[in-house]
Design an enzyme around this catalytic site. Structure first.
Site, PDB file in Angstrom:
ATOM      1  N   GLU A 189      10.320   0.989  10.232  1.00  0.00           N
ATOM      2  CA  GLU A 189      11.313   2.027   9.877  1.00  0.00           C
ATOM      3  C   GLU A 189      10.624   3.357  10.111  1.00  0.00           C
ATOM      4  O   GLU A 189       9.837   3.796   9.283  1.00  0.00           O
ATOM      5  CB  GLU A 189      11.724   1.892   8.408  1.00  0.00           C
TER       6      GLU A 189
ATOM      7  N   LYS B   8       0.861  -1.181   0.000  1.00  0.00           N
ATOM      8  CA  LYS B   8       0.000   0.000   0.000  1.00  0.00           C
ATOM      9  C   LYS B   8       0.899   1.233   0.000  1.00  0.00           C
ATOM     10  O   LYS B   8       1.454   1.615   1.021  1.00  0.00           O
ATOM     11  CB  LYS B   8      -0.901   0.040   1.243  1.00  0.00           C
TER      12      LYS B   8
ATOM     13  N   CYS C 143      14.055  10.573   6.510  1.00  0.00           N
ATOM     14  CA  CYS C 143      14.148  10.140   7.912  1.00  0.00           C
ATOM     15  C   CYS C 143      15.588  10.238   8.409  1.00  0.00           C
ATOM     16  O   CYS C 143      15.832  10.348   9.595  1.00  0.00           O
ATOM     17  CB  CYS C 143      13.654   8.712   8.028  1.00  0.00           C
TER      18      CYS C 143
ATOM     19  N   GLU D   6      11.049  16.108  14.352  1.00  0.00           N
ATOM     20  CA  GLU D   6      11.533  15.908  12.994  1.00  0.00           C
ATOM     21  C   GLU D   6      11.098  17.127  12.164  1.00  0.00           C
ATOM     22  O   GLU D   6       9.908  17.427  12.080  1.00  0.00           O
ATOM     23  CB  GLU D   6      10.854  14.650  12.454  1.00  0.00           C
TER      24      GLU D   6
END
Ligand code: NAD
Length: 488
Positions: free
Chosen positions: A261, A185, A295, A392
């Protein structure tokens, strides 16, 4: 489709479909959703909006194909993956342009992702034929202990929008090498690249049902349908820590194998003995790859007080000289952010940092006009507790703070819930070794701003997740061990 369809050469209309059991098809109720160009918000294409029912069809196909794919000789699985590597490489230009259009990154960078993404198929085509068991004599003698490795079974992959190709190949490569079938997906912002990949896998000879792609805006509903079905054996997710936590909880009911992850908050440490040319070069790579939407992106620059001013000045010069524009235009270094929310979030973090006492050396604002562009930005005098240092950023902003000794640098670097990538610039070998041992991160870039490599075990610790993708470790995530006691 008429020739006025600008995507026709990149992803034919018949492939803007669900790919289930080797067939390209629509959602049953005919629903579709639009894919936007982040450079101007215009509609690029539309794809089917699958329901949980179609997700179940995809798992039916994966489950039906599982036994035959697991029984396919390793060399044949390897050959399919190698052909896929060759085909992706041959179609680099088209894939890179498609990815650039739906995600925004400059075409040159997208070509880099195509090479990186393809490499997982080459690497795992080589690993497919090296899966082996063991034979040993039991310590007390008599019995022999045998182990064999088996594929875990049907897998479910959820991928993010920031690396539309590589986040897929990093999972599909080892799964197919190990003999697993998959349902993928892709992120709703960037489904086109994954559909182009499915077409390539079909051409490479992946049998019907081994890889299935379900595009949807109902991520939760589709995930729920798959994860409550006891034929599913594994989930691998790349995305935010918040969604990762939800999926780990959901995985408990079926006791799925899980790879996560997740997000990062990478520290970029520059010591007083660093080669500053290399540090600035590394900083540009670690910060600006993917417009900072990675990331692994350097999130916090921790620089020794003796070199902080020079480092910040040189970094700001380089950042200020970058060209912001459409990813498809010649000379563009920095494309748009993925959407309005991303732009707002980056802008808010910068505003708050300035409110906390930070100073803008370059950038610090969005680009006027259409699209979601933010200027490459360097901030200095950023208080460590400012939100921009704890969250982040996912944008082209480099906040710099200073430290005065190694212990302080390590303590600050480790003071986060995350633990994905970290970077260290120093010319002292003993210090390099200490950093690898003391930093609580899954990856350390030593005098380099780039850690990604198909041959290396990519992954994090703490809130950055668990499991490794790539390297010798990557295929382990898709294998079970059966042990046999043999009486002789
Ligand atoms: P996201 O978590 O919002 O979305 C990722 C995927 O999860 C998408 O496919 C989305 O549709 C799906 N999703 C969302 N809600 C879901 C739900 N309830 N159930 C099932 N699926 C759901 O993340 P994003 O904004 O697309 O990606 C950015 C994040 O991904 C950042 O945090 C980044 O650090 C992380 N990331 C991590 C790695 C890594 O290897 N560690 C690599 C790339 C990106």
């Amino acid at each position: 489709m008429s020739t006025s369809d600008p995507l026709a050469a990149l992803l034919p209309a018949e492939h803007r479909s669900l790919y289930i059991g080797g067939e390209w098809r629509e959602a049953e109720d005919g629903r579709r959703f639009d894919v936007l160009d982040p450079a101007d918000g215009s509609v690029l294409a539309s794809v089917p909006d699958a329901s949980p029912g179609e997700a179940a069809d995809a798992l039916d196909a994966a489950a039906d194909a599982q036994a035959a794919w697991a029984a396919t000789p390793p060399r044949e699985r390897s050959d399919v993956l190698r052909r896929a590597f060759d085909l992706i490489t041959a179609h680099t230009d088209e894939l890179a342009l498609l990815m650039s259009l739906e995600m925004g990154k400059p075409v040159a960078e997208a070509k880099g992702e195509v090479a990186y993404g393809a490499d997982f198929f080459r690497w795992f085509s080589e690993e497919a034929v090296r899966i082996h068991g063991t034979w040993m004599e039991a310590p007390a003698g008599g019995t022999r202990i045998l182990t064999v490795r088996k594929p875990v079974g049907p897998c479910y992959f959820v991928t993010p929008w920031n690396f539309p190709l590589a986040m897929g190949t990093r999972k599909i490569g080892p799964a197919l090498a190990a003999g697993c079938t998959v349902v993928v997906k892709p992120a709703e912002q960037t489904p086109l690249t994954m559909l182009a990949l499915a077409a390539i896998l079909e051409e490479a000879g992946v049998p019907a049902g081994v890889v299935n792609v379900v595009t949807t805006t109902d991520a939760a509903g589709v995930s729920d349908a798959l994860m409550t079905d006891d034929r599913l054996r594994k989930i691998s997710f790349t995305g935010s820590t918040a969604v990762g936590r939800v999926l780990v909880k959901q995985s408990a009911d079926q006791l799925l194998r899980v790879s996560m992850e997740l997000g990062g908050n990478a520290p970029f440490l520059v010591f007083e003995d660093a080669d500053l040319d290399a540090a600035v070069e590394g900083a540009m790579l670690a910060k600006m790859r993917n417009m900072g939407e990675a990331c692994t992106s350097a999130n916090r620059f921790l620089v020794h007080a003796d070199v902080a001013e020079e480092f910040s000045r040189r970094l700001a010069e380089r950042m200020g000289a970058l060209t912001v524009g459409r990813g498809q235009d010649d000379g563009t270094d920095v494309g748009p952010l993925i959407d309005e929310d991303a732009l707002d979030s980056v802008g808010q973090l910068v505003t708050d940092a300035v409110h906390d006492g930070a100073r803008v050396v370059t950038g610090g604002e969005r680009v006027d006009g259409q699209g979601w562009f933010y200027r490459p930005t360097v901030l200095v005098d950023v208080p460590p507790e400012s939100e921009i240092n704890t969250q982040e950023i996912f944008g082209p902003v480099a906040p710099v703070t200073t430290f005065s000794d190694e212990d302080e640098a390590v303590a600050r670097a480790n003071a986060t819930e995350y633990g994905l990538a970290s970077y260290v610039f120093t010319r002292d070998l003993a210090r390099s070794v200490r950093m690898v041992e003391r930093l609580d991160y899954g990856m350390v870039g030593l005098n380099t701003g780039l850690v990604s490599n198909a041959a290396a075990p990519f992954g994090g610790v703490k809130a950055s997740g668990f499991g490794r993708e790539g390297g010798f470790e990557g295929i382990e995530e898709y294998l079970e061990t059966t042990y046999a006691a043999l009486k002789v």
